[in-house]
Design an enzyme around this catalytic site. Structure first.
Site, short mmCIF file in Angstrom:
data_model
loop_
_atom_site.label_atom_id
_atom_site.label_comp_id
_atom_site.label_asym_id
_atom_site.label_seq_id
_atom_site.Cartn_x
_atom_site.Cartn_y
_atom_site.Cartn_z
CD GLU A 79 -0.94 1.21 3.40
OE1 GLU A 79 -2.07 1.62 3.10
OE2 GLU A 79 -0.28 1.63 4.35
CG HIS A 115 -2.98 -1.65 6.98
ND1 HIS A 115 -1.71 -1.96 6.54
CD2 HIS A 115 -3.09 -0.30 6.90
CE1 HIS A 115 -1.08 -0.85 6.20
NE2 HIS A 115 -1.90 0.17 6.42
CG HIS A 158 -1.48 5.29 2.55
ND1 HIS A 158 -1.84 6.62 2.59
CD2 HIS A 158 -0.71 5.06 3.65
CE1 HIS A 158 -1.30 7.18 3.67
NE2 HIS A 158 -0.62 6.26 4.33
#
Length: 264
Positions: free
Chosen positions: A39, A150, A68
């Protein structure tokens, strides 16, 4: 089944580390499947089609994402047609891409799931309930499952590890870019690490140019962060999974920097 997971790839420095070290990683750990968090691969924010192709050409088999995911608009052109890439599964219905996939390499199959935390991050659906629904479905056909959570808060990550103990083969945290020293196999057979760490500039601040970051902390003024141009570090996790049960039998963190690595 042996799996190597590469922590958040940051910019060109991180990509260079992956390209250099993948042959060494494959020789040392003999992984059947390699997964990487991508990412931050394009300039520290997002990923694009060219970089995605590069990672697959170098030997990565699956890519996970994070907060992201959408920073590089190029991703909207290919995420729906790339079955080897997953974005957080607990984003709203109708979001492009998918939150889980099955990576097949030879006669090996690994289901991968990407989730995003809710503490100190933009709003998302409950990752715990999403994980329950996805893993209940995946476990009907697949025993070996990797979950990339994440998330910012260590407490949220640890809670997810315990929540999925016995349901996933590996729960690995990403996002903070700082590798944790807490790898273990939980009582029901799930390997767990709070954060895999970062693959990128070793001497920046989370991969960004340290001078700019320090100036922002001192002045409080807005600043545009750029990927640091320093020596690299590669961080990740190795896990060995019993294919008959889906339980981990070994987990080990990986940490190699440019000064200590000796090319073979």
């Amino acid at each position: 089944m042996k799996v190597v997971f590469i922590g958040d790839i940051v910019g060109n420095v991180g990509r260079d580390a992956v390209k250099r070290l993948l042959p060494w990683l494959k020789d040392k750990y003999q992984p059947h499947i390699v997964i990487a968090n991508g990412e931050n691969a394009a300039g520290g924010r997002g990923i694009n089609a060219a970089i995605t192709r590069e990672l697959f050409e170098w030997g990565v088999h699956g890519i996970t994402m994070g907060n992201h995911t959408w920073d590089n608009r190029d991703i909207f052109e290919f995420i729906d047609s790339e079955p080897r890439m997953v974005r957080p599964a607990n984003l709203p219905p109708g979001t492009p891409g998918t939150g889980s996939a099955v990576i097949k390499v030879g006669n090996k199959e690994l289901a991968i799931v990407n989730l995003i935390g809710r503490t100190f991050l933009p709003p998302a659906d409950c990752p715990f309930r999403t994980a329950d629904d996805l893993l209940d479905e995946l476990r009907r056909k697949h025993k070996c499952i990797l979950v990339d959570f994440h998330a910012e808060a260590t407490s949220e990550k640890i809670a997810m590890g315990w929540h999925l103990d016995g349901k996933a083969s590996l729960v690995v945290g990403t996002h903070t870019h700082v590798q944790t020293n807490d790898e273990r196999i939980l009582p029901e057979g799930t390997a767990y690490v709070t954060d895999a760490g970062m693959t990128g500039p070793r001497d920046g601040v989370l991969g960004m140019d340290r001078t700019t970051v320090i100036r922002k902390f001192i002045t409080g003024l807005p600043a545009r962060f750029q990927v640091a141009e320093t020596k690299w570090i590669l961080s990740g996790v190795f896990v060995d999974i019993d294919e008959a049960t889906g339980k981990a039998v070994k987990v080990q963190t990986i940490r190699v920097d440019e000064d200590s690595w000796i090319p073979s």
